[in-house]
Design a protein around this motif. Structure first.
Motif, PDB file in Angstrom:
ATOM      1  N   LEU A  74       0.817  -1.210   0.000  1.00 36.95           N
ATOM      2  CA  LEU A  74       0.000   0.000   0.000  1.00 36.95           C
ATOM      3  C   LEU A  74       0.853   1.263   0.000  1.00 36.95           C
ATOM      4  CD1 LEU A  74      -2.894  -0.979   2.441  1.00 36.95           C
ATOM      5  CD2 LEU A  74      -3.005  -0.679  -0.026  1.00 36.95           C
ATOM      6  N   LEU A  75       1.950   1.243   0.741  1.00 38.68           N
ATOM      7  CA  LEU A  75       2.837   2.408   0.761  1.00 38.68           C
ATOM      8  C   LEU A  75       3.468   2.644  -0.605  1.00 38.68           C
ATOM      9  CD1 LEU A  75       4.548   1.979   4.240  1.00 38.68           C
ATOM     10  CD2 LEU A  75       3.155   3.927   3.522  1.00 38.68           C
ATOM     11  N   ILE A  80       3.232   6.240  -5.827  1.00 41.92           N
ATOM     12  CA  ILE A  80       3.135   6.539  -7.264  1.00 41.92           C
ATOM     13  C   ILE A  80       1.709   6.917  -7.659  1.00 41.92           C
ATOM     14  CG2 ILE A  80       5.076   5.035  -7.870  1.00 41.92           C
ATOM     15  CD1 ILE A  80       3.050   2.910  -8.720  1.00 41.92           C
ATOM     16  N   SER A  81       0.889   7.275  -6.658  1.00 36.40           N
ATOM     17  CA  SER A  81      -0.508   7.608  -6.951  1.00 36.40           C
ATOM     18  C   SER A  81      -0.632   8.849  -7.824  1.00 36.40           C
ATOM     19  CB  SER A  81      -1.280   7.817  -5.640  1.00 36.40           C
ATOM     20  OG  SER A  81      -0.686   8.866  -4.877  1.00 36.40           O
ATOM     21  N   ASP A  82       0.366   9.747  -7.791  1.00 38.50           N
ATOM     22  CA  ASP A  82       0.339  10.952  -8.615  1.00 38.50           C
ATOM     23  C   ASP A  82       1.134  10.801  -9.908  1.00 38.50           C
ATOM     24  OD1 ASP A  82      -1.208  12.218  -6.704  1.00 38.50           O
ATOM     25  OD2 ASP A  82       0.524  13.062  -5.645  1.00 38.50           O
ATOM     26  N   GLY A  83       1.541   9.564 -10.183  1.00 40.88           N
ATOM     27  CA  GLY A  83       2.322   9.323 -11.389  1.00 40.88           C
ATOM     28  C   GLY A  83       3.753   8.938 -11.052  1.00 40.88           C
ATOM     29  N   ILE A  84       4.385   8.192 -11.967  1.00 40.66           N
ATOM     30  CA  ILE A  84       5.750   7.725 -11.721  1.00 40.66           C
ATOM     31  C   ILE A  84       6.718   8.892 -11.645  1.00 40.66           C
ATOM     32  CG2 ILE A  84       7.617   6.292 -12.657  1.00 40.66           C
ATOM     33  CD1 ILE A  84       5.560   4.515 -13.909  1.00 40.66           C
ATOM     34  N   GLU A  85       6.417   9.979 -12.356  1.00 41.60           N
ATOM     35  CA  GLU A  85       7.324  11.127 -12.341  1.00 41.60           C
ATOM     36  C   GLU A  85       7.276  11.870 -11.017  1.00 41.60           C
ATOM     37  OE1 GLU A  85       4.935  10.622 -14.486  1.00 41.60           O
ATOM     38  OE2 GLU A  85       5.976   9.998 -16.330  1.00 41.60           O
ATOM     39  N   LYS A  86       6.236  11.648 -10.200  1.00 43.44           N
ATOM     40  CA  LYS A  86       6.097  12.359  -8.922  1.00 43.44           C
ATOM     41  C   LYS A  86       6.072  11.364  -7.768  1.00 43.44           C
ATOM     42  CE  LYS A  86       3.426  16.094 -11.065  1.00 43.44           C
ATOM     43  NZ  LYS A  86       2.146  16.847 -11.031  1.00 43.44           N
ATOM     44  N   VAL A  87       7.083  10.548  -7.676  1.00 41.48           N
ATOM     45  CA  VAL A  87       7.168   9.537  -6.623  1.00 41.48           C
ATOM     46  C   VAL A  87       7.330  10.218  -5.270  1.00 41.48           C
ATOM     47  CG1 VAL A  87       8.491   7.605  -5.722  1.00 41.48           C
ATOM     48  CG2 VAL A  87       8.135   7.830  -8.181  1.00 41.48           C
ATOM     49  N   LYS A  88       6.556   9.760  -4.294  1.00 41.82           N
ATOM     50  CA  LYS A  88       6.619  10.302  -2.930  1.00 41.82           C
ATOM     51  C   LYS A  88       7.677   9.553  -2.143  1.00 41.82           C
ATOM     52  CE  LYS A  88       1.680  11.337  -3.208  1.00 41.82           C
ATOM     53  NZ  LYS A  88       0.324  11.040  -2.673  1.00 41.82           N
ATOM     54  N   GLY A  89       8.749  10.247  -1.830  1.00 46.95           N
ATOM     55  CA  GLY A  89       9.896   9.600  -1.196  1.00 46.95           C
ATOM     56  C   GLY A  89       9.620   9.049   0.184  1.00 46.95           C
ATOM     57  N   ARG A  90       8.800   9.731   0.994  1.00 48.24           N
ATOM     58  CA  ARG A  90       8.560   9.277   2.362  1.00 48.24           C
ATOM     59  C   ARG A  90       7.875   7.913   2.391  1.00 48.24           C
ATOM     60  NH1 ARG A  90       6.481  14.690   5.652  1.00 48.24           N
ATOM     61  NH2 ARG A  90       8.435  15.887   5.430  1.00 48.24           N
ATOM     62  N   ALA A  95       8.076   2.124   3.267  1.00 48.80           N
ATOM     63  CA  ALA A  95       7.883   0.762   2.762  1.00 48.80           C
ATOM     64  C   ALA A  95       9.175  -0.032   2.820  1.00 48.80           C
ATOM     65  CB  ALA A  95       7.354   0.814   1.329  1.00 48.80           C
ATOM     66  N   LEU A  96      10.276   0.606   2.438  1.00 43.10           N
ATOM     67  CA  LEU A  96      11.568  -0.069   2.476  1.00 43.10           C
ATOM     68  C   LEU A  96      11.957  -0.428   3.901  1.00 43.10           C
ATOM     69  CD1 LEU A  96      14.106  -1.026   1.028  1.00 43.10           C
ATOM     70  CD2 LEU A  96      15.044   1.290   1.239  1.00 43.10           C
ATOM     71  N   ALA A  97      11.691   0.455   4.841  1.00 45.21           N
ATOM     72  CA  ALA A  97      12.027   0.186   6.242  1.00 45.21           C
ATOM     73  C   ALA A  97      11.243  -1.011   6.779  1.00 45.21           C
ATOM     74  CB  ALA A  97      11.758   1.428   7.089  1.00 45.21           C
ATOM     75  N   ILE A  98       9.933  -1.046   6.475  1.00 48.70           N
ATOM     76  CA  ILE A  98       9.101  -2.171   6.930  1.00 48.70           C
ATOM     77  C   ILE A  98       9.599  -3.479   6.329  1.00 48.70           C
ATOM     78  CG2 ILE A  98       6.796  -3.180   6.814  1.00 48.70           C
ATOM     79  CD1 ILE A  98       5.669  -0.351   6.923  1.00 48.70           C
ATOM     80  N   LEU A  99       9.857  -3.466   5.032  1.00 45.57           N
ATOM     81  CA  LEU A  99      10.302  -4.679   4.349  1.00 45.57           C
ATOM     82  C   LEU A  99      11.669  -5.130   4.857  1.00 45.57           C
ATOM     83  CD1 LEU A  99       9.522  -6.676   2.123  1.00 45.57           C
ATOM     84  CD2 LEU A  99      10.742  -5.211   0.487  1.00 45.57           C
ATOM     85  N   LEU A 100      12.561  -4.174   5.098  1.00 46.61           N
ATOM     86  CA  LEU A 100      13.902  -4.516   5.557  1.00 46.61           C
ATOM     87  C   LEU A 100      13.889  -5.122   6.953  1.00 46.61           C
ATOM     88  CD1 LEU A 100      16.977  -4.438   5.177  1.00 46.61           C
ATOM     89  CD2 LEU A 100      16.950  -2.104   6.091  1.00 46.61           C
ATOM     90  N   VAL A 101      13.197  -4.462   7.869  1.00 45.07           N
ATOM     91  CA  VAL A 101      13.186  -4.933   9.261  1.00 45.07           C
ATOM     92  C   VAL A 101      12.511  -6.288   9.384  1.00 45.07           C
ATOM     93  CG1 VAL A 101      12.317  -4.458  11.582  1.00 45.07           C
ATOM     94  CG2 VAL A 101      13.315  -2.608  10.223  1.00 45.07           C
TER      95      VAL A 101
END
Length: 364
Positions: A74-75, A80-90, A95-101
């Motif tokens: 979901l994160l 990318i809900s606003d498009g691939i060109e406007k990726v939301k970094g937070r 998502a990366l933190a959850i997946l990593l831990v």
């Protein structure tokens, strides 16, 4: 009244939490579609299975954002809900933190070991208490009062995958069940030596009268027979929708066989005991579910995932503990699924109280 109020407040809190997560992650225009999917799923589930599982199906859907994989997906989708060109970094970082831990072996083994250590401590504490105050007939887990040995299968939370069992029919079923069947056979022998004559009830029966279902029952029966359980003591109950429905089926079987009296006539000190063979990670929920239905349980946990929370040896040999792996993610997900399932059981009124710790009334 206090337990009921706790359930109501917990339902409200979870509902608000999930809705808040969805409104922050899913754009408003998609929430209408999401609501439609929920309603459609509810309708389909009610027709496909009009029993208790309807609410359970919806629970799994709405609790998906609370799981490691669900939150990550979901994160990333929100980023990318606003498009691939406007990726939301937070959102990507979260998502990366959850997946990593959750995919670190050291993390997965740590949280699982805390859950399973509770069961191990219960064994030690009960043995110490019993050594001091229990009469001779009670020492050994009251096996002389065993009325049934219940082996839980996929209803206890096993993975759906299965591997072929080496037999004349070479049929496939969950390989995790074989050690439990062997352990149940050993418990049967111990109970017989103690003077009891229990049934061995396997709830991993797939149900139905198809040739494949009959072959699986035949294979499971062969394992028990080869390990000393006589044919007359073996019984199969189809795997329920969940442990609660399985416990209800077992209770009905034992009443029909006059192993247990009707619920209104039961007496805890004299009733037959139920030896419950289930994974350690799910044993608390499983045992409390049986206890809530008026059965006296002797817990016999299996499938301990954690032995040590840290590998031994030098620094290089410990390196795999901090390298993300699919197995670690699966183990973390299974643990978290058990937490959510225990919450669901409490909300349905299937657990005696809002306490996921070990119940001192459950014998070990």
């Amino acid at each position: 009244m206090l337990v009921l109020l706790t359930r109501v407040l917990l339902w409200a809190t979870l509902g608000l939490l999930i809705w808040y997560i969805l409104t922050k992650i899913i754009p408003q225009k998609y929430l209408t579609w999401f609501g439609g999917v929920v309603v459609l799923t509810l309708i389909i589930a009610s027709f496909a299975d009009p029993n208790d599982e309807t609410i359970g199906t919806i629970w799994r859907l709405i609790s998906m954002p609370l799981t490691p994989l669900g939150a990550t997906v979901l994160l990333l989708g929100s980023s990318i809900s606003d498009g691939i060109e406007k990726v939301k970094g937070r959102q990507v970082v979260a998502a990366l933190a959850i997946l990593l831990v959750t995919s670190l072996p050291i993390f997965s083994r740590y949280i699982v070991s805390r859950s399973e250590l509770e069961v191990q401590r219960a064994f030690t504490a009960r043995a110490e208490q019993c050594a001091e105050v229990c009469p001779a007939s009670v020492i050994g887990g009251q096996l002389n009062r065993a009325g049934a040995i219940v082996v839980l299968g996929s209803d206890a939370g096993d993975a759906k995958e299965s591997v072929a069992f080496q037999s004349s029919t070479d049929q496939a079923y969950n390989s995790n069940l074989v050690p439990r069947l062997i352990y149940a056979s050993q418990l049967y022998g111990d109970a017989r030596q103690a003077g009891a004559d229990p049934f061995v009830i396997v709830t991993a029966d797939p149900g139905g009268e198809s040739e494949a279902s009959e072959a699986k029952r035949r294979n499971m029966r062969t394992v028990l027979l080869n390990n000393g359980v006589p044919e007359r003591a073996i019984a199969f109950e189809s795997t329920g929708l969940n442990v609660h429905s399985t416990a209800r089926q077992v209770d009905g079987f034992l009443q029909d066989r006059q192993v247990l009296p009707a619920l209104s006539n039961r007496d805890e000190p004299t009733d037959a005991r139920i030896l419950l063979v289930a994974p350690a990670m799910t044993m608390t929920r499983s045992a409390l579910t049986f206890e809530e239905m008026g059965m006296q349980v002797i817990a016999k946990p299996t499938d301990f995932y954690s032995v040590n929370t840290w590998s031994g040896g030098d620094t290089f040999s410990r390196l795999p503990d901090i390298i993300p792996s699919v197995d670690a993610l699966q183990l973390t997900s299974r643990y978290w699924d058990e937490v959510l399932t225990s919450t669901y059981y409490f909300l349905r009124g299937w657990l005696p109280g809002f306490d996921f710790g070990w119940n001192p009334n459950i014998e070990v």
